[in-house]
Design a protein around this motif. Structure first.
Motif, PDB file in Angstrom:
ATOM      1  N   ASP A 181      87.108  45.956  40.703  1.00 50.55           N
ATOM      2  CA  ASP A 181      87.902  45.128  39.792  1.00 50.55           C
ATOM      3  C   ASP A 181      89.265  44.743  40.375  1.00 50.55           C
ATOM      4  N   GLY A 182      90.336  44.859  39.552  1.00 51.10           N
ATOM      5  CA  GLY A 182      91.626  44.313  39.932  1.00 51.10           C
ATOM      6  C   GLY A 182      92.559  45.303  40.594  1.00 51.10           C
ATOM      7  N   ILE A 183      93.318  44.818  41.589  1.00 49.57           N
ATOM      8  CA  ILE A 183      94.362  45.607  42.258  1.00 49.57           C
ATOM      9  C   ILE A 183      95.653  44.792  42.197  1.00 49.57           C
ATOM     10  N   VAL A 184      96.732  45.429  41.763  1.00 50.44           N
ATOM     11  CA  VAL A 184      98.026  44.763  41.661  1.00 50.44           C
ATOM     12  C   VAL A 184      98.975  45.379  42.676  1.00 50.44           C
ATOM     13  N   THR A 226     101.606  31.500  36.115  1.00 48.97           N
ATOM     14  CA  THR A 226     100.692  31.555  34.971  1.00 48.97           C
ATOM     15  C   THR A 226      99.284  31.138  35.367  1.00 48.97           C
ATOM     16  N   LEU A 227      99.176  30.093  36.180  1.00 51.69           N
ATOM     17  CA  LEU A 227      97.872  29.645  36.662  1.00 51.69           C
ATOM     18  C   LEU A 227      97.225  30.701  37.554  1.00 51.69           C
ATOM     19  N   ALA A 228      98.034  31.323  38.417  1.00 52.08           N
ATOM     20  CA  ALA A 228      97.507  32.376  39.294  1.00 52.08           C
ATOM     21  C   ALA A 228      96.999  33.559  38.478  1.00 52.08           C
ATOM     22  N   LEU A 229      97.717  33.934  37.426  1.00 53.07           N
ATOM     23  CA  LEU A 229      97.283  35.039  36.563  1.00 53.07           C
ATOM     24  C   LEU A 229      95.972  34.715  35.856  1.00 53.07           C
ATOM     25  N   ASP A 230      95.853  33.486  35.375  1.00 49.47           N
ATOM     26  CA  ASP A 230      94.611  33.082  34.699  1.00 49.47           C
ATOM     27  C   ASP A 230      93.423  33.172  35.653  1.00 49.47           C
ATOM     28  N   ASN A 231      93.596  32.681  36.860  1.00 47.72           N
ATOM     29  CA  ASN A 231      92.507  32.728  37.843  1.00 47.72           C
ATOM     30  C   ASN A 231      92.212  34.159  38.287  1.00 47.72           C
ATOM     31  N   TYR A 232      93.261  34.987  38.350  1.00 47.90           N
ATOM     32  CA  TYR A 232      93.077  36.407  38.691  1.00 47.90           C
ATOM     33  C   TYR A 232      92.189  37.085  37.644  1.00 47.90           C
ATOM     34  N   ARG A 233      92.470  36.814  36.383  1.00 52.85           N
ATOM     35  CA  ARG A 233      91.683  37.420  35.304  1.00 52.85           C
ATOM     36  C   ARG A 233      90.238  36.911  35.324  1.00 52.85           C
ATOM     37  N   ARG A 240      83.946  39.636  40.466  1.00 50.34           N
ATOM     38  CA  ARG A 240      84.319  39.386  41.866  1.00 50.34           C
ATOM     39  C   ARG A 240      85.448  40.308  42.304  1.00 50.34           C
ATOM     40  N   GLY A 241      86.341  40.628  41.380  1.00 50.12           N
ATOM     41  CA  GLY A 241      87.501  41.445  41.719  1.00 50.12           C
ATOM     42  C   GLY A 241      88.579  40.610  42.378  1.00 50.12           C
ATOM     43  N   ALA A 242      89.823  41.068  42.308  1.00 55.31           N
ATOM     44  CA  ALA A 242      90.927  40.290  42.861  1.00 55.31           C
ATOM     45  C   ALA A 242      92.117  41.178  43.147  1.00 55.31           C
ATOM     46  N   VAL A 243      93.027  40.639  43.974  1.00 57.84           N
ATOM     47  CA  VAL A 243      94.302  41.298  44.287  1.00 57.84           C
ATOM     48  C   VAL A 243      95.408  40.358  43.862  1.00 57.84           C
ATOM     49  N   PHE A 244      96.393  40.898  43.159  1.00 57.78           N
ATOM     50  CA  PHE A 244      97.526  40.075  42.732  1.00 57.78           C
ATOM     51  C   PHE A 244      98.799  40.602  43.377  1.00 57.78           C
ATOM     52  N   PHE A 245      99.480  39.732  44.136  1.00 53.71           N
ATOM     53  CA  PHE A 245     100.745  40.079  44.776  1.00 53.71           C
ATOM     54  C   PHE A 245     101.892  39.687  43.848  1.00 53.71           C
ATOM     55  N   ASP A 259      95.608  45.750  31.847  1.00 57.54           N
ATOM     56  CA  ASP A 259      94.794  46.800  31.245  1.00 57.54           C
ATOM     57  C   ASP A 259      93.334  46.666  31.674  1.00 57.54           C
ATOM     58  N   ARG A 260      92.603  47.737  31.458  1.00 61.41           N
ATOM     59  CA  ARG A 260      91.165  47.797  31.731  1.00 61.41           C
ATOM     60  C   ARG A 260      90.825  47.351  33.155  1.00 61.41           C
ATOM     61  N   HIS A 261      89.848  46.465  33.298  1.00 58.48           N
ATOM     62  CA  HIS A 261      89.393  46.080  34.636  1.00 58.48           C
ATOM     63  C   HIS A 261      90.361  45.143  35.348  1.00 58.48           C
ATOM     64  N   TYR A 262      91.412  44.714  34.655  1.00 62.65           N
ATOM     65  CA  TYR A 262      92.412  43.855  35.313  1.00 62.65           C
ATOM     66  C   TYR A 262      93.344  44.653  36.225  1.00 62.65           C
ATOM     67  N   GLY A 263      93.324  45.972  36.098  1.00 60.11           N
ATOM     68  CA  GLY A 263      94.188  46.784  36.944  1.00 60.11           C
ATOM     69  C   GLY A 263      93.678  48.200  37.092  1.00 60.11           C
ATOM     70  N   ARG A 264      92.867  48.437  38.093  1.00 59.53           N
ATOM     71  CA  ARG A 264      92.385  49.799  38.351  1.00 59.53           C
ATOM     72  C   ARG A 264      93.272  50.517  39.363  1.00 59.53           C
ATOM     73  N   LEU A 265      94.089  49.741  40.066  1.00 56.41           N
ATOM     74  CA  LEU A 265      94.995  50.332  41.040  1.00 56.41           C
ATOM     75  C   LEU A 265      96.240  49.460  41.140  1.00 56.41           C
ATOM     76  N   VAL A 266      97.389  50.097  41.211  1.00 59.65           N
ATOM     77  CA  VAL A 266      98.636  49.384  41.475  1.00 59.65           C
ATOM     78  C   VAL A 266      99.298  50.049  42.679  1.00 59.65           C
ATOM     79  N   ILE A 267      99.747  49.236  43.615  1.00 63.50           N
ATOM     80  CA  ILE A 267     100.429  49.747  44.807  1.00 63.50           C
ATOM     81  C   ILE A 267     101.864  49.257  44.785  1.00 63.50           C
ATOM     82  N   MET A 268     102.799  50.184  44.830  1.00 66.63           N
ATOM     83  CA  MET A 268     104.217  49.850  44.913  1.00 66.63           C
ATOM     84  C   MET A 268     104.642  49.979  46.367  1.00 66.63           C
TER      85      MET A 268
END
Length: 378
Positions: A181-184, A226-233, A240-245, A259-268
């Motif tokens: 899923d998602g990585i931020v 906002t457009l990037a966030l919509d496409n990320y979701r 497919r899963g995605a990474v958001f910088f 929340d949920r599958h939009y963020g399973r990992l966050v890297i600081m």
């Protein structure tokens, strides 16, 4: 200071402080009298009236900072006048005056003893609570080095080191290939994010990451973000899963939930300290030191760790949620830095996770995901 600025206005233009104080109200009254509904074209004069009202109202807690040019381009004159508020207690004082009981609560009020000094009040009750969870749903980790054992950090003398850039890229690549899923990802500034992404692109790391997940990037433009966030979701929704910088102190870090599958990992990536050569920051540090006796280093560390906690907290939004947090900087392994993180993070940050390499972090992440899936099944 506003006092000297108002005095100079009075001596040169004959406008006293009392007249400045009512600039905003008089403009508002004039626009209503003239029955003007489209106020967009008056936006600039409204800004000037706001500025005049503030300097006419407050004699302390503000600074007027005039910058004749951008430090990055000193040969180009581009004068900017800024009114900066250094005292947060001015904003909350009307609340204290109006209500007998005020409850201040947040997941990032840490260290909690600094807030009464910053907001200039004496708390009757001060408590810090851990999260009441039926299972371990968060897994914070401190990554201090890459697989090659070279330390990683965004300290000024290290952040551009090819080894650091490469190890940060390898960390994200390994996680993108294993975490569903998602990585931020959060960076310390836009300029650092741009530089490191360009370096990853030149090294071929970015292309390797995109073999596993799509990549989206926050920009200073709100519409683009906002457009990037919509496409990320959408990428996360379709599996497919995605990474958001993103950037600490940016739009995403302050109010967007993963929340949920939009963020399973966050890297600081790094410790988000403010730019210490900023004239506004220097003026605020001086004010806090003289007014509240808050040391410069204490405030900078408090502010940076609060921002880091704000960023990583984006992935946990309910009891049923779960996710991992990686603090990728060797400075987080130091107790004086790590202790400023909120208690609900520290209570899950085990000693075995305080000094990890990329390989160890990947192994820890895989074990955590396996345990979570087993707990869900049973």
């Amino acid at each position: 200071m506003p006092v000297s600025f108002v005095a100079s206005i009075h001596s040169q233009a004959g406008i006293d402080q009392r007249m400045l104080r009512f600039c905003y109200d008089r403009l508002h009254s004039l626009l209503l009298t003239l029955e003007i509904t489209d106020t967009d074209e008056f936006m600039h004069i409204q800004t000037i009236c706001d500025f005049a009202t503030l300097i006419g109202t407050y004699s302390r807690g503000f600074s007027i900072i005039i910058e004749p040019y951008d430090d990055r381009m000193p040969e180009v004159r581009d004068p900017v006048i800024q009114l900066s508020c250094h005292d947060a207690s001015l904003a909350i004082q009307p609340v204290f005056d109006r209500f007998q009981t005020v409850v201040i609560t947040s997941g990032t009020l840490s260290p909690i003893d600094l807030y009464p000094r910053l907001l200039n009040f004496n708390p009757v009750i001060s408590r810090s609570f851990t999260m009441s969870l039926t299972r371990d749903c968060i897994c914070p980790m401190v990554l201090t080095r890459g697989s090659d054992q070279l330390p990683v950090s965004t300290k000024f003398d290290m952040r551009s080191d090819p080894g650091v850039v490469r190890n940060y890229g390898r960390l994200l690549l390994e996680m993108a290939s294993s975490v569903p899923d998602g990585i931020v990802c959060f960076f310390v500034s836009y300029s650092y994010m741009d530089g490191i992404v360009n370096s990853w692109n030149e090294m071929g790391i970015l292309q390797d990451i995109m073999q596993h997940k799509l990549v989206f990037i926050e920009t200073p433009d709100v519409v683009e973000t906002t457009l990037a966030l919509d496409n990320y979701r959408k990428a996360c929704d379709c599996g497919r899963g995605a990474v958001f910088f993103s950037v600490a102190r940016g739009k995403v870090a302050e109010g967007i939930d993963f929340d949920r599958h939009y963020g399973r990992l966050v890297i600081m990536f790094g410790v988000p300290f403010q730019y210490t050569l900023s004239k506004i920051l220097r003026a605020r540090l001086e004010y806090l030191r003289e007014t509240f006796q808050i040391k410069e280093g204490d405030f900078l560390t408090f502010d940076a760790l609060r921002q880091a906690a704000q960023c990583v907290g984006r992935v946990i939004r309910s009891k049923a949620d779960y996710g991992m947090m990686i603090f990728a900087d060797k400075r987080y392994s130091r107790h004086d830095k790590r202790s400023k993180l909120p208690g609900w993070i520290l209570s899950h940050l085990h000693d075995a996770h305080l000094n990890l390499s990329t390989d160890m972090a990947l192994h820890t992440a895989q074990d955590f995901l396996t345990s979570v899936q087993l707990a869900i099944c049973f």
